[in-house]
Design an enzyme around this catalytic site. Structure first.
Site, short mmCIF file in Angstrom:
data_model
loop_
_atom_site.label_atom_id
_atom_site.label_comp_id
_atom_site.label_asym_id
_atom_site.label_seq_id
_atom_site.Cartn_x
_atom_site.Cartn_y
_atom_site.Cartn_z
N HIS A 1 0.69 -1.26 0.03
CA HIS A 1 0.12 0.10 -0.03
C HIS A 1 0.93 1.33 0.10
O HIS A 1 1.30 1.80 1.04
CB HIS A 1 -0.87 -0.05 1.21
CG HIS A 1 -2.03 -1.14 1.34
ND1 HIS A 1 -1.29 -2.43 1.70
CD2 HIS A 1 -3.03 -1.35 1.12
CE1 HIS A 1 -2.18 -3.32 1.58
NE2 HIS A 1 -3.28 -2.94 1.35
N HIS B 1 -4.00 3.27 -3.45
CA HIS B 1 -4.15 2.65 -1.90
C HIS B 1 -3.53 1.42 -1.80
O HIS B 1 -2.65 1.36 -0.91
CB HIS B 1 -5.71 2.37 -1.83
CG HIS B 1 -6.00 1.66 -0.40
ND1 HIS B 1 -5.89 2.23 0.76
CD2 HIS B 1 -5.88 0.26 -0.27
CE1 HIS B 1 -6.12 1.22 1.56
NE2 HIS B 1 -6.07 0.22 1.06
N GLU C 1 -17.82 -2.82 24.63
CA GLU C 1 -17.07 -3.94 24.63
C GLU C 1 -15.89 -3.93 23.59
O GLU C 1 -14.59 -4.54 24.04
CB GLU C 1 -17.90 -5.27 24.33
CG GLU C 1 -19.01 -5.52 25.37
CD GLU C 1 -20.44 -4.63 25.11
OE1 GLU C 1 -20.08 -3.96 24.03
OE2 GLU C 1 -21.14 -4.60 25.75
N HIS D 1 -29.55 -13.24 25.10
CA HIS D 1 -28.57 -13.29 26.33
C HIS D 1 -28.01 -14.54 26.70
O HIS D 1 -27.14 -14.60 27.63
CB HIS D 1 -29.46 -12.53 27.46
CG HIS D 1 -29.50 -11.03 27.17
ND1 HIS D 1 -30.19 -10.48 26.23
CD2 HIS D 1 -28.90 -9.97 27.94
CE1 HIS D 1 -29.83 -9.05 26.43
NE2 HIS D 1 -29.15 -8.88 27.45
C1 LIG Z 1 -11.65 -3.99 10.06
C2 LIG Z 1 -10.92 -3.92 8.91
N1 LIG Z 1 -11.73 -3.79 7.82
C3 LIG Z 1 -11.21 -3.75 6.49
C4 LIG Z 1 -9.98 -3.75 6.06
C5 LIG Z 1 -9.57 -3.61 4.92
N2 LIG Z 1 -8.80 -2.39 4.51
C6 LIG Z 1 -7.58 -2.21 4.44
S1 LIG Z 1 -7.23 -0.58 4.39
C7 LIG Z 1 -8.92 -0.30 3.72
C8 LIG Z 1 -9.35 1.06 3.55
C9 LIG Z 1 -8.59 2.24 4.62
O1 LIG Z 1 -9.00 3.56 3.99
P1 LIG Z 1 -8.04 4.56 4.54
O2 LIG Z 1 -7.83 4.50 6.13
O3 LIG Z 1 -8.47 5.98 4.01
O4 LIG Z 1 -6.63 4.31 3.80
P2 LIG Z 1 -5.83 4.86 2.71
O5 LIG Z 1 -6.59 4.58 1.71
O6 LIG Z 1 -5.70 6.24 3.15
O7 LIG Z 1 -4.53 4.03 2.67
C10 LIG Z 1 -9.62 -1.09 4.18
C11 LIG Z 1 -11.22 -1.28 3.87
C12 LIG Z 1 -9.19 -3.77 7.36
N3 LIG Z 1 -8.01 -3.73 7.19
N4 LIG Z 1 -9.65 -3.89 8.61
#
Ligand SMILES: Cc1ncc(C[n+]2csc(CCOP(=O)(O)OP(=O)(O)O)c2C)c(N)n1
Length: 672
Positions: A33, A268, A417, A479
């Site tokens: 990334h 990304h 939680e 529950h």
């Molecule tokens: C809980 C979770 N859901 C989904 C992902 C998959 N994922 C990795 S990065 C991302 C998008 C993040 O966007 P952003 O924080 O804006 O990062 P940028 O595009 O700026 O690098 C997703 C959905 C993850 N790593 N964790």
């Protein structure tokens, strides 16, 4: 070293080196990334060279600032910084990004790469860990600092992105951090308007600043995420704030400098491509054909961290020496807590329970044991997600952990939680504390991602999960946990213990406290359970073995009954009834699969002799998994549907958890 961006100011060269290393490593790995590291490079450079108090030669120095990269996908940002500032990562490690056995895995892994404070990748967890770290700092500072002797005095810096901001756990944790006024928590928000599917306009249009202000955070906006002075002023203002946590909202650009990919989702999560990298390097003023280039001046500039860090630690060592002289008892306690040694008094303080006291719910026994242990172990700190009266997690001898009264050990997590799970991880990672947290077992689902990370990071968190079966009763199926035991047992390196009575509960806590390398989930009953008379039956210390023979007949048994928790009692009743029918029975209490599975084969064969095929497992939960102990000829009395709303005893009866049903089932399997 080649001067591959020699025409630029040193600041620019330093910022660009993070960008070029990130682009090159990701291109070479053909995965990763690049966008976020490129956009965040200026802020990271300013933070790490001007503000972060750290000693790359001793990443574990207790009074270092903590740095958490919450968006773990931007790992090349962190690896670049760790290499450049001298944590021992080499350029070869950077070239090996994402390769088998490398020090630079896809997402930062705690314990694997020096300088990585926590494992991040699941979005929102890192942000929440940072809240936990800041809470640990506040507590230790409140307990140990003396006027003129501030041995605990560090900041926690987080970096997070839009993804973190969208996750619910971040809202929970930010809300609590604001309530608690954690002023040494500073989060830099990479407001680049892009996530995987495109512009954040498609799903995320709220005003994050207003949201954080409403949480009682100071919010500082940096309009130009490339303006080093603006960033520096913002961090400075955040450090000066003494009442609230700070969010620094940086308007950044994903893949900054890339002529065709900047501000696009393409940047990304995929390499920019060789041609685009050349163009980008040109735009940034770097030599387009050089790869993994680190100008000599750049390395020298970053490596000033080595001397600066050593000096900072040296100053602190002198501070601590003076503290030790003046407050020897406190210093001893501090060292004990930071190294996780709790002495041996606590074990002797654990209560003995006797059947003469009448039946006791294991959640109540847990509360008694926890309070006894906490009296001797000042590191024990925790609370519940608004269920302390039910979970029995309140420490009677301590006050509440609240804003400006951080010495309290009773944390009010509120109904949060998931954040509780992530905060417990952060507190534990900080070092110095043994955090615990409670909720109903059925809501363990709400914190599962954090539990998984605790196990992955070998953090010795203790979970207090009460109301452990359909015996919860009237609250009904919403529950009543059914599949939860099974689903927790599926998590590698998590030890699940479901004690049968008060005496096993004490043994379970003892085991949990002594387990310093992995988390433990204690599964406790809401309803009262008879206390097993240990003058008549074997010691509850055998819980350590995961399963043990509680009651036996002479010779080889006709049938083995095995059970956990509240079902051990009715199995004992059933055994008596079977004995009246001349069936010889062995009752095995099996509080923990994980502990039993670790025992040598001869022990396992002693408890469950391979020749005895007639076996019945009894547990008020999903049967799945018990077959590995009952075998092909055995039977499992479990629950494969959701529960029902009715008094607990009625529900148990209707699901077959009666001595008579166990007898009937046992007779069937002995006939096979
Ligand atoms: C809980 C979770 N859901 C989904 C992902 C998959 N994922 C990795 S990065 C991302 C998008 C993040 O966007 P952003 O924080 O804006 O990062 P940028 O595009 O700026 O690098 C997703 C959905 C993850 N790593 N964790």
């Amino acid at each position: 070293m080649k001067e591959c961006s020699a025409g630029l100011e040193i600041d620019n060269q330093c910022v660009n080196t993070i960008r070029t290393l990130s682009m090159d490593a990701i291109q070479k790995a053909n995965s990763g990334h690049p966008g976020a590291p490129m956009g965040l490079a200026p802020a990271a450079y300013v933070l790490w060279t001007q503000f972060l108090k750290h000693n790359p030669q001793n990443p574990g120095w207790h009074d270092r600032d903590r740095f958490v990269l919450s968006g773990g996908h931007a790992s090349m940002l962190l690896y670049s910084l760790l290499y450049l500032t001298g944590y021992g990562l080499t350029l070869d490690d950077i070239k090996n990004f994402r390769q088998w056995g490398s020090k630079t895995p896809g997402h930062p892994e705690y314990g694997h790469t020096k300088g990585v404070e926590t494992t991040t990748g699941p979005l929102g967890q890192g942000f929440t860990n940072a809240v936990g770290m800041a809470m640990a700092e506040c507590h230790l500072a409140a307990v140990f600092n003396q006027p003129g002797h501030e041995i605990v005095n560090h900041n926690t810096f987080g970096m997070c992105g839009d993804g973190d901001m969208m996750e619910g756990i971040t809202s929970e944790a930010a809300s609590l951090a604001g309530h608690l006024g954690l002023s040494k928590l500073i989060c830099l928000y990479d407001d680049n308007h892009i996530s995987i599917e495109g512009s954040t306009d498609i799903a995320f249009t709220e005003d994050v600043s207003l949201r954080f202000q409403a949480y009682h955070w100071q919010v500082i906006t940096v309009e130009d995420g490339n303006n080093l002075d603006e960033i520096s002023h913002a961090i400075d203002a955040a450090i000066k704030e003494t009442d609230k946590p700070s969010l620094i909202k940086l308007r950044t650009h994903i893949a900054f400098g890339s002529p065709n990919k900047q501000d696009t989702a393409d940047a990304h999560g995929a390499p920019l491509g060789e041609e685009e990298i050349k163009l980008t390097k040109e735009c940034l003023g770097c030599l387009p054909d050089e790869q993994f280039c680190v100008p000599g001046g750049v390395l020298e500039h970053y490596r000033k961290a080595t001397q600066k860090g050593a000096d900072a630690e040296d100053t602190w060592n002198k501070l601590f020496e003076a503290y030790k002289n003046q407050f020897p008892e406190l210093a001893k306690q501090w060292t004990g807590m930071m190294t996780g040694s709790y002495g041996n008094q606590w074990e002797a303080a654990l209560p003995d329970f006797s059947d003469s006291e009448g039946p006791i719910a294991t959640r109540s026994a847990s509360g008694t044991v926890l309070n006894a242990a906490a009296g001797k172990i000042p590191a024990l700190i925790g609370g519940s997600a608004d269920l302390a009266p039910s979970n029995k997690t309140f420490l009677n001898g301590s006050s509440e952990f609240q804003k400006k009264t951080y010495s309290g050990r009773n944390i009010r997590f509120g109904v949060r939680e998931h954040a509780m799970g992530g905060i417990l991880n952060g507190m534990s990672l900080h070092k110095g504390l043994r955090p615990f947290g409670g909720t109903f077992l059925v809501f363990a689902d709400y914190m599962r991602p954090a539990i998984r990370l605790a196990a992955l990071m070998n953090q010795p968190i203790i979970y207090v999960f009460t109301h452990d079966s359909v015996a919860v009763g009237e609250d009904g199926p919403t529950h009543q946990p059914v599949e939860h035991l099974t689903s927790l047992r599926m998590i590698p390196d998590l030890t699940v213990i479901r004690p049968a009575d008060a005496t096993e509960t004490a043994a379970a806590w003892r085991h949990a406290i002594k387990s310093t390398e992995s988390p433990t989930a204690l599964i406790l009953s809401r309803q009262k359970l008879p206390v097993i008379d240990r003058s008549k039956y074997p010691s509850s210390n055998q819980l350590e073995n995961g399963a043990y023979v509680l009651a036996d007949s002479d010779g080889i048994p006709d049938v083995i009954l095995m059970a956990s928790g509240s079902e051990v009692g009715i199995s004992m009743e059933a055994a008596e009834k079977l004995a009246e029918k001349n069936v010889s029975v062995r009752v095995v209490s099996m509080p923990s699969w994980e502990l039993f599975d670790k025992m040598p084969q001869d022990y396992k064969d002693k408890i469950l002799p391979p020749t005895v095929k007639a076996r019945v497992a009894v547990e008020a939960g999903l049967p799945l998994g018990w077959e590995k102990y009952t075998g092909d000829s055995g039977a499992i009395i479990g629950i494969s549907t959701f529960g029902a709303s009715a008094p607990g005893a009625t529900v148990l009866k209707n699901f077959g958890f009666t001595a008579d049903n166990i007898v009937e089932t046992a007779l069937k399997v002995t006939e096979k």
